[in-house]
Structure formats: C-alpha cells, structure tokens
Design an enzyme around this catalytic site. Sequence first.
Site, PDB file in Angstrom:
ATOM      1  N   HIS A 283       0.820  -1.225   0.000  1.00 58.26           N
ATOM      2  CA  HIS A 283       0.000   0.000   0.000  1.00 58.26           C
ATOM      3  C   HIS A 283       0.844   1.261   0.000  1.00 58.26           C
ATOM      4  O   HIS A 283       1.890   1.347   0.632  1.00 58.26           O
ATOM      5  CB  HIS A 283      -1.081  -0.007   1.073  1.00 58.26           C
ATOM      6  N   ASP A 295       6.010   0.888   7.152  1.00 58.44           N
ATOM      7  CA  ASP A 295       4.580   0.705   6.825  1.00 58.44           C
ATOM      8  C   ASP A 295       4.134   1.793   5.857  1.00 58.44           C
ATOM      9  O   ASP A 295       3.742   2.859   6.276  1.00 58.44           O
ATOM     10  CB  ASP A 295       3.751   0.749   8.115  1.00 58.44           C
ATOM     11  N   GLU A 330      -5.171   2.481   2.482  1.00 58.69           N
ATOM     12  CA  GLU A 330      -5.251   1.252   3.285  1.00 58.69           C
ATOM     13  C   GLU A 330      -5.459   1.593   4.760  1.00 58.69           C
ATOM     14  O   GLU A 330      -6.300   1.006   5.440  1.00 58.69           O
ATOM     15  CB  GLU A 330      -3.968   0.421   3.114  1.00 58.69           C
ATOM     16  N   GLU A 331      -4.667   2.562   5.241  1.00 58.11           N
ATOM     17  CA  GLU A 331      -4.626   2.829   6.686  1.00 58.11           C
ATOM     18  C   GLU A 331      -5.961   3.287   7.253  1.00 58.11           C
ATOM     19  O   GLU A 331      -6.245   3.079   8.422  1.00 58.11           O
ATOM     20  CB  GLU A 331      -3.553   3.885   7.005  1.00 58.11           C
ATOM     21  N   ASP A 358       3.219  -6.212   3.466  1.00 59.54           N
ATOM     22  CA  ASP A 358       2.827  -5.100   4.340  1.00 59.54           C
ATOM     23  C   ASP A 358       3.178  -5.422   5.791  1.00 59.54           C
ATOM     24  O   ASP A 358       2.322  -5.421   6.668  1.00 59.54           O
ATOM     25  CB  ASP A 358       1.324  -4.810   4.196  1.00 59.54           C
ATOM     26  N   HIS A 429       3.198   3.046  12.773  1.00 60.79           N
ATOM     27  CA  HIS A 429       2.267   4.166  13.038  1.00 60.79           C
ATOM     28  C   HIS A 429       2.819   5.220  13.996  1.00 60.79           C
ATOM     29  O   HIS A 429       2.047   5.916  14.651  1.00 60.79           O
ATOM     30  CB  HIS A 429       0.910   3.659  13.546  1.00 60.79           C
TER      31      HIS A 429
END
Length: 465
Positions: A283, A295, A330-331, A358, A429
């Site tokens: 992603h 990520d 995606e997130e 991912d 994140h």
Amino acid sequence: MKLLLALFAVGLGSMYAEAQSPVSAVTPAMTATANQLLASARQDNQGYELVRSLTTEVGPRLAGTEAEARARQWAVEKLQVLGLQNVRVEPFQVPVWLRGVELGEIVSPFPQSLTITALGGSSSTGKQGAEAEVVVFDSLSALQHASRIQVEGKIVFIDEVMVRSRDGAGYGLAVQKRLATAYVSEQLGAVAALIRSVGTSSHRFAHTGQMRQAGADAEVGVPMAALAAPDADQLKRALGYGKPVTVKLVITPQRLPPASSGNVIGEIVGREAPQEIVLVGAHLDSWDLGTGAVDDGAGIGIVLGAAKLIMQQLPQGPRRTIRVVLFGAEEVGTVGAKAYAREHAAELPDHIVATESDFGSGDIWRFDSRVEEEKLLQMAAIAKVLEPLGIARGNNTARGGPDLKYLREMGVPIVSLLQDGQDYFDFHHTADDTFDKIAPRALDQNVAAYAAFMYLVAETTAEFR
Ligand SMILES: [Zn+2]
C-alpha cells in the site's frame, strides 16, 4: 508391436506420474530461472533505493491528501521507468481526516505533560480541550462491562499491553481497543478516551491508527488519543496513589468531506495467458507522523524491486500476467482494497493467486498459503524453491495482507510470505517510522523471495483452486 507396447508403457507411465505426483508445477528449467532471480536479487539494491526515494521525495502520505496524490504520481513514474505495461491510476473517493493540535497533561495531583497522539477518525475536543478525572480499565472488555455511573463525565483510560511476537499475533487483539473505545466511552457518557498505544516499543512515541469508521451520525465517538507506552506507565503510577487523577487533553483534528485517492496498477503482461492474473500488492498511503518507511514503503520497494528483476533478468515474460497493485487509503480502512474488489469483480475468477507485502522489511521466514487441499502439492513445489532463503513451508490458512481481505473472501487463492515482525510494532504508526529502520540485507532477501515466487506462479500451468 514392440513400438506400440513401448508407447503404451510411456503413456501409462506419464498417466501414472500425473495421478501420483502433480508436482509438475515447477519444471527443472523453472527452478533454474528462479535460482537465477534469487542470485540477481543479492546484487541489486533496487528495492532499498525505491524505499529511499518514496520516503524522501514524498515523505508522509496520508489518505486523501495532496501528499498521497504525489505518491501516486511517484508510483506511476516508477512503474513506467521500470517498463511495466498498462500503468494506470484507478481513482476512488475517501473521507479525509487531518490531525490538529495534540497536547496531553496530568493536571493534578502531579502536573506534567504526556506524550499522546490522536487516533485516526477521532473527533475534536475543541481548542479549550477536555479536562476530567481519569477512570482506568485493563481492557476494552472491562470497559464494555462498566456501568454509566463509573464512567460518566470522566476520561476513560484503557491500559492494555500488546504482546511482542515474531508474527505480530498480538496485534489482532490489541487493535480492538483502538477500533471501539471511542464509541463505547461515548455510550457510557465519558468526555474523552485514552488508550495505551497499540505497539510494543518502550520509547516515547505514541502510535496512531484508525478507529472503527463511525456508522451513524449519532455515533461520533468521544475524542480519543493514544499514550506513548512510558506515558501510559506514568499515568498508571499516578493512579496507583489511590487519589483522583485529573488529565487535560487538547486534540483538534478535522473530519473533511471525501477527496480523491486511487490504486496505482502496472502489469507484466503474460505471454501465453494474459487474462490469468497473479496479483502482488503493497500500500502506497501511510500515516502522517513518520515517513511510512516500514509501513508500507518497504512493501512498495519489495514488490517493485521484484517486478524489476523479472523484467530485466528474464529473456521473455512469464506465461501469466503479473499485476502489481499499489493500494491507496489502506490505513483509513482498506478503502482502496474495497474499490479494487468492486472494480475487478468480474475478473476475480481469473486471479490465480494474490499476495501482499505489508509487514516491514524483516526477513521472510515462512510460506503460508490458502489454496484448495488438492492443490497443496503444487504450492509445496513452489515453496520448495524458496527454501534456500531460509523460508519454511507453513500452513494453509494464510490471510494475506490487509488489502487482500475482500479477494480472500471471494475465493482468490492467497499466499503470505511471512516476515520476521519482532520489532515491527516498535515503529508502526509512529513518528519513528523512518527510512533508517529499513535493513538493506533483509530487504534484498524479500525482493529475492518475491521475484522467484511471482515468476513461478506466473510461469506454472498449475491452478490453485
Ligand atoms: Zn500497512
């Protein structure tokens, strides 16, 4: 007569071979080509270079923002330069959420600031903030069983620790509190909510991430933020004195109307069966705090690096089409994955297998699949070629990456090349998800595995459902 008998014997022999060992999925020539890809990947740092380029030239790329649009532009250019065909953006709309001010502090009895970050989709406290006594629960479930009288007018604090593991197994449970706490707290009359970060780091970085999408307008959810792990520890210690602890929270994110996002697609068109598709995903969007290196810049580098090797090392492309899908948004709730499954519904029966990278840049150590039982031998033959990379055959209950959810539910066979994620949730994140966290050698191992895997499933005549 002798000739006839001989032919008959050969016929029997090959029939027998087919019935007993359908492992013709990989021929010796295919193994040799796959080995050549594995060797080339060791001398090519293209995957690493791509992660550097994306995280430097675009940086953070939150869904629906101008930065995510720049990431799409970046991806289109890279796919074209690598020589993929049918390069395109498939657009869709996504709700936009933008972070504002974020401040947390213990007001009393021990005044000091707290390291927090707002969770994606959270409502705002307004500039004046929310100040109230804290009520602590050790899990989401404990909050769900609480009474209104315990919670009303307070700031909820869920202090649940995520377990570290190689395959990230603790995430599924830990993420539940991030998804639901704002709504459960609202129903019980709380003014705001805090959770211990969903993550495994002991550093002073709070982990963001999406809350559950609120369905009805009535369910807005209280403003919610995550505490960095040491700050969750600190708040817990303060509560340990047995006296009321008051916290002030100022978070001012904005929920904006839907804006453009999109999936970026490129293909290595199959030379014999172009309608048969091997889907390889990663992603393109990221959270806004870091530069989205682990990520999912890593995944982008891995799948594009692998596609490049296949294009450059093979004298001719594989039989089937390899379709690289760089998912958008995606997130914020796998919005791109949903759009892809909707747009390509008619084609899904021709999706031979799908996989997604991912989970950072750690070494791949296991090969899981989700194929028909009677196709397991064929998949095992493919997995076998990856063994020299230290990749063991795993189980047949692969879930694939988050963007494969809808394809999996619609019966597309899935393969997961499981990475070592021991430290993945230290950075995931957070503001600390930056390029220096990418291990170049491990990234090369991933590129090697993906290149060989993509080639083999695109070259074989085997089906997996
Ligand atoms: Zn991701």
